[in-house]
Design a protein around this motif. Structure first.
Motif, mmCIF file in Angstrom:
data_model
loop_
_atom_site.group_PDB
_atom_site.id
_atom_site.type_symbol
_atom_site.label_atom_id
_atom_site.label_comp_id
_atom_site.label_asym_id
_atom_site.label_seq_id
_atom_site.Cartn_x
_atom_site.Cartn_y
_atom_site.Cartn_z
ATOM 1 N N LYS A 112 82.341 58.006 24.837
ATOM 2 C CA LYS A 112 83.502 57.157 24.541
ATOM 3 C C LYS A 112 84.323 57.796 23.420
ATOM 4 N N THR A 113 85.538 57.276 23.226
ATOM 5 C CA THR A 113 86.406 57.753 22.144
ATOM 6 C C THR A 113 86.865 56.570 21.292
ATOM 7 N N ALA A 114 87.119 56.840 20.009
ATOM 8 C CA ALA A 114 87.591 55.795 19.093
ATOM 9 C C ALA A 114 88.640 56.377 18.151
ATOM 10 N N VAL A 115 89.695 55.606 17.910
ATOM 11 C CA VAL A 115 90.727 55.986 16.942
ATOM 12 C C VAL A 115 91.148 54.754 16.154
ATOM 13 N N LEU A 116 91.651 54.990 14.958
ATOM 14 C CA LEU A 116 92.178 53.879 14.166
ATOM 15 C C LEU A 116 93.587 53.514 14.647
ATOM 16 N N VAL A 117 94.433 54.536 14.874
ATOM 17 C CA VAL A 117 95.815 54.297 15.293
ATOM 18 C C VAL A 117 96.102 55.091 16.565
ATOM 19 N N ASP A 118 96.556 54.396 17.607
ATOM 20 C CA ASP A 118 96.969 55.030 18.863
ATOM 21 C C ASP A 118 98.490 54.952 18.929
ATOM 22 N N THR A 152 85.064 47.071 11.353
ATOM 23 C CA THR A 152 84.035 46.109 11.756
ATOM 24 C C THR A 152 84.158 45.768 13.240
ATOM 25 N N ARG A 153 85.396 45.544 13.708
ATOM 26 C CA ARG A 153 85.603 45.204 15.120
ATOM 27 C C ARG A 153 85.186 46.360 16.031
ATOM 28 N N ILE A 154 85.554 47.582 15.657
ATOM 29 C CA ILE A 154 85.169 48.750 16.453
ATOM 30 C C ILE A 154 83.645 48.910 16.453
ATOM 31 N N LYS A 165 100.507 63.644 25.635
ATOM 32 C CA LYS A 165 100.853 64.740 26.542
ATOM 33 C C LYS A 165 99.743 64.911 27.576
ATOM 34 N N TYR A 166 98.554 64.394 27.255
ATOM 35 C CA TYR A 166 97.376 64.569 28.113
ATOM 36 C C TYR A 166 96.849 63.213 28.550
ATOM 37 N N PRO A 167 96.161 63.169 29.686
ATOM 38 C CA PRO A 167 95.618 61.890 30.167
ATOM 39 C C PRO A 167 94.314 61.544 29.446
ATOM 40 N N VAL A 168 94.424 61.228 28.187
ATOM 41 C CA VAL A 168 93.260 60.863 27.376
ATOM 42 C C VAL A 168 93.549 59.505 26.741
ATOM 43 N N LYS A 169 92.514 58.680 26.643
ATOM 44 C CA LYS A 169 92.715 57.365 26.044
ATOM 45 C C LYS A 169 91.607 57.084 25.039
ATOM 46 N N ALA A 170 91.904 56.170 24.163
ATOM 47 C CA ALA A 170 90.895 55.730 23.205
ATOM 48 C C ALA A 170 90.204 54.493 23.783
ATOM 49 N N ASP A 171 88.880 54.562 23.889
ATOM 50 C CA ASP A 171 88.123 53.408 24.379
ATOM 51 C C ASP A 171 88.093 52.299 23.336
ATOM 52 N N PHE A 172 88.034 52.697 22.068
ATOM 53 C CA PHE A 172 88.035 51.745 20.960
ATOM 54 C C PHE A 172 89.177 52.135 20.035
ATOM 55 N N LYS A 173 90.069 51.191 19.740
ATOM 56 C CA LYS A 173 91.184 51.515 18.847
ATOM 57 C C LYS A 173 91.478 50.353 17.920
ATOM 58 N N GLY A 174 91.896 50.727 16.716
ATOM 59 C CA GLY A 174 92.232 49.716 15.721
ATOM 60 C C GLY A 174 93.563 49.059 16.025
ATOM 61 N N ILE A 175 94.583 49.897 16.283
ATOM 62 C CA ILE A 175 95.928 49.386 16.522
ATOM 63 C C ILE A 175 96.678 50.361 17.425
ATOM 64 N N SER A 176 97.530 49.824 18.301
ATOM 65 C CA SER A 176 98.422 50.638 19.122
ATOM 66 C C SER A 176 99.833 50.479 18.582
ATOM 67 N N LEU A 177 100.529 51.589 18.431
ATOM 68 C CA LEU A 177 101.896 51.564 17.919
ATOM 69 C C LEU A 177 102.809 52.332 18.847
ATOM 70 N N SER A 178 103.977 51.790 19.083
ATOM 71 C CA SER A 178 105.018 52.549 19.770
ATOM 72 C C SER A 178 105.956 53.053 18.685
ATOM 73 N N THR A 179 105.933 54.354 18.475
ATOM 74 C CA THR A 179 106.738 54.968 17.428
ATOM 75 C C THR A 179 107.631 56.030 18.052
ATOM 76 N N LEU A 232 77.527 59.143 22.909
ATOM 77 C CA LEU A 232 78.345 59.801 21.899
ATOM 78 C C LEU A 232 79.730 59.169 21.864
ATOM 79 N N VAL A 233 80.239 58.961 20.642
ATOM 80 C CA VAL A 233 81.605 58.483 20.457
ATOM 81 C C VAL A 233 82.352 59.540 19.654
ATOM 82 N N LEU A 234 83.425 60.069 20.241
ATOM 83 C CA LEU A 234 84.285 61.029 19.549
ATOM 84 C C LEU A 234 85.330 60.227 18.780
ATOM 85 N N VAL A 235 85.431 60.473 17.459
ATOM 86 C CA VAL A 235 86.244 59.641 16.574
ATOM 87 C C VAL A 235 87.334 60.472 15.895
ATOM 88 N N ASP A 236 88.559 59.915 15.856
ATOM 89 C CA ASP A 236 89.644 60.510 15.074
ATOM 90 C C ASP A 236 90.446 59.377 14.443
#
Length: 165
Positions: A120-126, A17-19, A131-145, A91-95
């Motif tokens: 734009k790009t959207a992901v549920l989990v970042d 919903t937030r995205i 390895k590449y300079p790519v970012k998610a414009d819309f993301k559900g949650i960021s995790l450091s794993t 266009l929004v590319l989603v993964d």
């Protein structure tokens, strides 16, 4: 193997919903946008976002399934829509999960061959392991794993969840 739930069904629904609201704010002047989901989970996630966008806004959403060989991302990419269907549109590319960024960067590269209104790009989990300079414009949650950990999203039943193992 232990599973640590990182997003429950209810939390995933809230993130969707937030995205959807963020996408609506970004594309507020558009009559129609394209949500291009990377098969398989990215496309399922795109369908859920599309339903949410259409529920909260007058924007018509075209869904596009993007097929990328994740073992050989440089091989040809196929989409369920023809180029003319998304040319000059937003266009929004989603993964579902952004791990190293490999899949997303090759997906972005594919769509850069076509003039788009906005991209734009959207992901549920970042996961923050790019390895590449790519970012998610819309993301559900960021995790450091750690690199040894694995994030899995399950859209296969009514109790959608995401977990770390």
């Amino acid at each position: 193997m232990s599973r640590n739930i990182i997003l429950t069904h209810q939390e995933i629904e809230h993130k969707i919903t937030r995205i959807a609201y963020q996408i609506y704010e970004t594309f507020v002047d558009e009559k129609e946008i394209v949500l291009a989901g990377i098969a398989d989970n990215g496309f399922i996630f795109a369908k859920k976002i599309a339903a949410a966008v259409e529920k909260i806004s007058p924007i018509k959403v075209l869904l596009c399934e993007v097929k990328i060989n994740k073992q050989q991302p440089q091989s040809p990419i196929s989409t369920s829509l023809k180029t003319e269907d998304y040319k000059d549109k937003g266009l929004v590319l989603v993964d579902d999960v952004l791990n190293s960024g490999t899949t997303l960067v090759y997906g972005v590269r594919h769509f850069l061959d076509v003039p788009l209104g906005k991209f734009k790009t959207a992901v549920l989990v970042d996961r923050n392991h790019k390895k590449y300079p790519v970012k998610a414009d819309f993301k559900g949650i960021s995790l450091s794993t750690s690199l040894l950990e694995h994030v899995q999203v399950d859209f296969g039943n009514e109790e959608n969840s995401a977990w770390l193992s």
